[in-house]
Structure formats: C-alpha cells, structure tokens
Design a protein around this motif. Structure first.
Motif, mmCIF file in Angstrom:
data_model
loop_
_atom_site.group_PDB
_atom_site.id
_atom_site.type_symbol
_atom_site.label_atom_id
_atom_site.label_comp_id
_atom_site.label_asym_id
_atom_site.label_seq_id
_atom_site.Cartn_x
_atom_site.Cartn_y
_atom_site.Cartn_z
ATOM 1 N N UNK A 44 0.841 -1.527 -0.176
ATOM 2 C CA UNK A 44 0.175 0.475 0.523
ATOM 3 C C UNK A 44 1.046 1.325 0.019
ATOM 4 N N UNK A 45 2.431 1.073 -0.358
ATOM 5 C CA UNK A 45 3.238 2.496 -0.060
ATOM 6 C C UNK A 45 4.461 2.264 -1.066
ATOM 7 N N UNK A 46 3.258 2.062 -2.260
ATOM 8 C CA UNK A 46 3.607 2.347 -3.563
ATOM 9 C C UNK A 46 3.009 3.353 -4.635
ATOM 10 N N UNK A 47 4.078 3.222 -5.551
ATOM 11 C CA UNK A 47 3.688 4.251 -6.977
ATOM 12 C C UNK A 47 3.465 3.509 -7.977
ATOM 13 N N UNK A 48 2.619 3.858 -9.550
ATOM 14 C CA UNK A 48 2.812 3.464 -10.746
ATOM 15 C C UNK A 48 2.323 4.424 -11.659
ATOM 16 N N UNK A 49 2.312 4.517 -12.565
ATOM 17 C CA UNK A 49 1.991 5.717 -13.963
ATOM 18 C C UNK A 49 0.751 4.077 -13.636
ATOM 19 N N UNK A 54 4.113 9.127 -17.599
ATOM 20 C CA UNK A 54 5.115 10.539 -17.056
ATOM 21 C C UNK A 54 4.168 11.379 -15.855
ATOM 22 N N UNK A 55 2.997 10.672 -15.565
ATOM 23 C CA UNK A 55 2.017 10.389 -14.648
ATOM 24 C C UNK A 55 2.382 8.839 -13.488
ATOM 25 N N UNK A 56 2.099 10.133 -12.025
ATOM 26 C CA UNK A 56 3.080 9.438 -10.564
ATOM 27 C C UNK A 56 2.243 8.972 -9.599
ATOM 28 N N UNK A 57 1.049 8.455 -9.933
ATOM 29 C CA UNK A 57 -0.058 8.377 -9.090
ATOM 30 C C UNK A 57 0.167 6.821 -7.698
ATOM 31 N N UNK A 58 -0.407 7.160 -5.766
ATOM 32 C CA UNK A 58 0.039 6.250 -5.345
ATOM 33 C C UNK A 58 -0.569 5.420 -5.441
ATOM 34 N N UNK A 59 -0.259 4.179 -5.656
ATOM 35 C CA UNK A 59 -1.796 3.069 -5.800
ATOM 36 C C UNK A 59 -2.080 2.821 -4.387
ATOM 37 N N UNK A 217 8.653 12.748 -1.856
ATOM 38 C CA UNK A 217 8.873 13.572 -3.154
ATOM 39 C C UNK A 217 8.391 12.293 -4.117
ATOM 40 N N UNK A 218 8.025 12.737 -5.533
ATOM 41 C CA UNK A 218 8.256 11.612 -5.965
ATOM 42 C C UNK A 218 6.766 10.783 -6.280
ATOM 43 N N UNK A 219 6.577 10.480 -4.646
ATOM 44 C CA UNK A 219 5.670 9.621 -5.067
ATOM 45 C C UNK A 219 5.804 8.438 -3.128
ATOM 46 N N UNK A 220 4.530 7.929 -3.150
ATOM 47 C CA UNK A 220 4.478 6.756 -1.930
ATOM 48 C C UNK A 220 6.046 6.271 -1.926
ATOM 49 N N UNK A 221 5.865 5.892 -3.017
ATOM 50 C CA UNK A 221 7.454 4.469 -3.679
ATOM 51 C C UNK A 221 8.604 5.490 -2.954
ATOM 52 N N UNK A 222 8.795 6.528 -2.667
ATOM 53 C CA UNK A 222 10.257 7.095 -2.326
ATOM 54 C C UNK A 222 10.390 6.358 -0.457
#
Length: 478
Positions: A44-49, A54-59, A217-222
C-alpha cells in the motif's frame, strides 16, 4: 543473490510494516531477508503510472502525517537514502455544500481565529495534545494494554477520543468547525456514532497542527524505497516474486515475521496451534472497503473556492450531518448518493509527478461490499459539485475497487485499507486479546501487519513492535 550467511530472521511481505520489522531486526545486527510475492515492494506504500506515461500515482496511501511523525521513522536516517518530504501550504481543507472551503492551517492559533466563535473550543480540543504530541504518539502507536508513558496526556486524549465523534462534535457550534471535525473522524471508516471515532479526529488534527500532513516527493514509493535501501545498507536482503503459502516455502531462520492478513497467518501456522487460536483469527473483523479513483488532469482542479488549492488533502462530503449519514449508510451496506470523499492533490506542491503544467488527482470513497465500478460516477459527481468543469480536465481515469486492493495485499481484505475494523474492540483484540498480540502460539513466528496494534496507517509501528518482541523472545535482546 542471497548471502550464504545463515539467516536469523525472515519477514514475509515488503509492505511498510514488513520493511519496518526488517530494519528493526537488522539494526540489532541480525541477518534478515524479506520475501515479497510481487515484483514491486511497498504494498500500500507504492506508486505507479496508473493512467498515462509521466503521471505518477500512489497505488494505496497518498498523504502520510503518521509516516512523517512515526517514532521509528523519525529515528532512522531515511533522508540519507533519498527520502524528501513535501509540505503543502495547509495540511487539509474541507468543502461545505455551497463550495466554500474550510482550510485548516498548521498553526493552531491561526486556525482557531479562522473558526471565530468556535476558536476556543477548537483550541481546547487540540491544544493540550499539540503541546505534547510526541508523548501522545508514543502511547497511541503501541499496544494498548501497556502502561502509558505519558498518562496525563493519554487521559486527556481518552476523554475526547473514546466518545463517538458525533458526540464530541457538540462542543463545536459553527457548521465549518463541525464539518472539519467530521472530515477528520471519517478517516476511521466507521459510523461517526461509533465509540472511539473521536480518536481518529484528535490524532490527525493534532498532527495537522504540529508536523502537518506531508507526503514523499516523487510518490509514496520513495518512502518504501528509502526503507529498503536502509535495510540493504544494514546488510538485509529483499527477494521479490517469492510466494509464501506454507511453512515449506520459508528458508531456515530462527524467527519469522508475517506482514499479511490473519488468514495468511493461518496457512503458515497449519495444524500447529489450538482450535481456539484458529477461531480467534477466523473471527477477525474488517471494515468497509473503498472505491479509489486516480486521474491524469490537463490542469489543476477548478475549485469553486480557490483557497482550497492551499491544501494537499481535501475532504468532500458536506456538513457533519451529511458525513455522518453517508458513513452510516455504508455501514448498513447502502451506497450513499453523496459520499464522503477523501482527495489529494499532490502535484500542486510536487510537480515531479506529472508532465509540465498537468496534474494528478487521487480520491476515494468508503463503499459497501460488492459496490460496482460504475459508482465512480457518483464519486466524480461529488467532486464536480465542488469543482465545476473538473470532468473537462480529465485526460485519463483509473478505477481501483475493493477486489483489486485485496489483490494488491491480503492485508486489505475486502478493500479495508486499515487492515481491520478500527473500533475499540478491534484495537484491543487485534487480532487476539493479548498484551503482546504479535506473538503466535508457535515459538519464533510473529504477525507484524496492520492487523496488530496500533493498526492501520503508514507508520511502521506494527512491524517495529513485532520485531521488538522477536528480539526479546528469540534473541535475548532488548
């Protein structure tokens, strides 16, 4: 390649709690390996297009006040591994039925003045907790049966947090303040008439007035990547694409910690536990699920009230009474015509997540089981009422339903992102009534997911406390 050095501990699942457990063990000098069934870590702490390139969303989770304030994460040098936090101008805002925005500022005194006649009541609710926020978190982000380290602060918290949020709201008189309170309480994913829902409002509101509601910054994946990089720096290992279904899928190790659901834990326990313990795990209760929408937009959200652009998080749902009605309907398995919607607009403050001049938008609503994807239209209508012309900006939309959330992680059973019902009993017996609920009857096997205290949220403390129990029990370390 895995190290030939014998393993001390294995962690099943690379969600935030699994990674936090692994880091805690590795910091004690143990050789730890994390096994993750997906190719991407974070859960639940991941990000993806999810929509367009080019659009980074938090999954999953998008805004992380608990992650920023977490006692474990505060202690660890995650900034050295690429983690940078973004602070919106204001923590959150609430949209009233006429489109007016109620913006809650990080400064408690400014917010109190903005609430006019309710300023004193708002300050009385949050002031004592804001002054002692570290002590408050130290006590609420740990197993509840433990003796509190800050009893006076916890008593103040309990006085307002244990009653239902709908009852505590009577301390407030204005529509704006009562709606802001309801928007906070609705994060609990329970009817506002449920005892303990005031606690969610107090914790989140106190964080808003202290650390803010930031996000990576850059998404939850960070945040997940920083935890993983720190773990590897400590000598830990992560293997992805590894399915663990039975004890035979595990490599030899002195301790095993499971960042997953009680159901997955049952499979790993097999016939090694009593029928009574198995019955407790089978009775574990979940709250309602959600329907989540991710948008790629050609411009910022056109709010009726442009003041809403100061907030990273926006609550839509109307008045206290409107939100209470919607959350009660969900609990009765009725889909609300005007749902409570929780939204995030990160690209106003972190333009790295979208192509220049364009934006992402993240939103979800609590829904009963089996709600079809077509309900997205009802959620979108709620957004459109507050931001006319919103639909005209949509370049692409991605719907994530409860079934897909559960596929992302078994922790999200039925789409419940809190990992289990968050009422008082659900917190006291999570997943079983025990002073150390991370332990199982099998020596060396522990549960470390959000199905253990302190429950849902991106803070890593479930994994931290489970690892502390394993360090003491198995390795004789404090």
């Amino acid at each position: 390649m895995p190290s030939p050095r014998p393993l001390d501990a294995v962690v099943v699942g690379a969600g935030p709690n699994g990674l936090a457990a692994a880091v805690t063990l590795a910091r004690a000098g143990l050789h730890v390996r994390v096994l993750e069934r997906r190719e991407q870590i974070g859960g639940g702490l991941s990000s993806a297009e999810l929509t367009l390139p080019g659009f980074v969303h938090d999954v999953g989770s998008a805004i992380h006040p608990l992650g920023f304030a977490s006692p474990a994460f505060r202690e660890w040098p995650l900034h050295a591994f690429g983690l940078t936090w973004v602070q919106p101008d204001a923590p959150f805002a609430h949209v009233l039925p006429d489109g007016t925005g109620v913006v809650v500022e990080r400064d408690l005194d400014v917010t109190a003045r903005n609430f006019g006649v309710d300023g004193a009541a708002w300050r009385a609710l949050f002031g004592p907790l804001v002054a002692q926020w570290r002590g408050l978190l130290d006590d609420v982000l740990r197993p509840l049966p433990r003796l509190p380290r800050h009893p006076l602060t916890l008593a103040r918290f309990g006085l307002r947090g244990v009653p239902p949020a709908s009852l505590s709201a009577r301390l407030l008189r204005t529509r704006a303040a009562r709606a802001a309170w309801a928007g906070l309480a609705a994060h609990a994913n329970l009817p506002l008439s449920t005892p303990g829902t005031g606690a969610a409002a107090l914790v989140l509101g106190s964080l808003a007035h202290t650390v803010g509601w930031p996000f990576p910054r850059d998404g939850a994946q960070a945040l997940a990547d920083a935890l993983a990089a720190y773990l590897r720096f400590l000598g830990g290992e992560i293997e992805t694409g590894v399915e663990v279904r039975s004890p035979g899928d595990l490599p030899p190790a002195r301790a095993v910690l499971v960042d997953s659901s009680p159901g997955v834990l049952l499979d790993l326990l097999g016939d090694r536990v009593t029928p009574g313990y198995r019955a407790w795990l089978r009775r574990y209760r979940y709250g309602p699920g959600l329907l989540k929408l991710d948008y790629a937009l050609s411009g910022p959200v056109p709010w009726r009230d442009s003041f809403l652009c100061r907030a990273g998080t926006v609550h839509l749902g109307g008045t206290l009474e409107d939100i209470a009605r919607a959350e009660a309907e969900v609990a009765r398995e009725v889909t609300p015509e005007r749902p409570y919607v929780l939204a995030a607009q990160q690209t106003l403050f972190d333009p790295s997540r979208a192509p220049k001049g364009q934006h992402t938008f993240w939103a979800y609503a609590h829904v009963p089981p089996g709600t079809p994807d077509s309900y997205a239209g009802t959620i979108e209508a709620q957004i459109e009422r507050a931001a006319p012309g919103f639909r005209d900006l949509v370049l692409a939309r991605r719907i994530t339903n409860a079934r897909q959330l559960q596929a992302l992680s078994p922790v999200f059973q039925g789409g419940d992102v809190n990992g289990g019902r968050g009422d008082l009993w659900g917190l006291l017996a999570r997943p079983v009534p025990s002073p150390t609920p991370y332990r199982t009857p099998v020596p060396g096997l522990y549960l470390c997911s959000s199905a253990t205290p302190p429950g849902g949220g991106i803070h890593g403390m479930c994994g931290y406390w489970a690892a502390r129990a394993a360090l003491q029990d198995v390795f004789g370390l404090e």
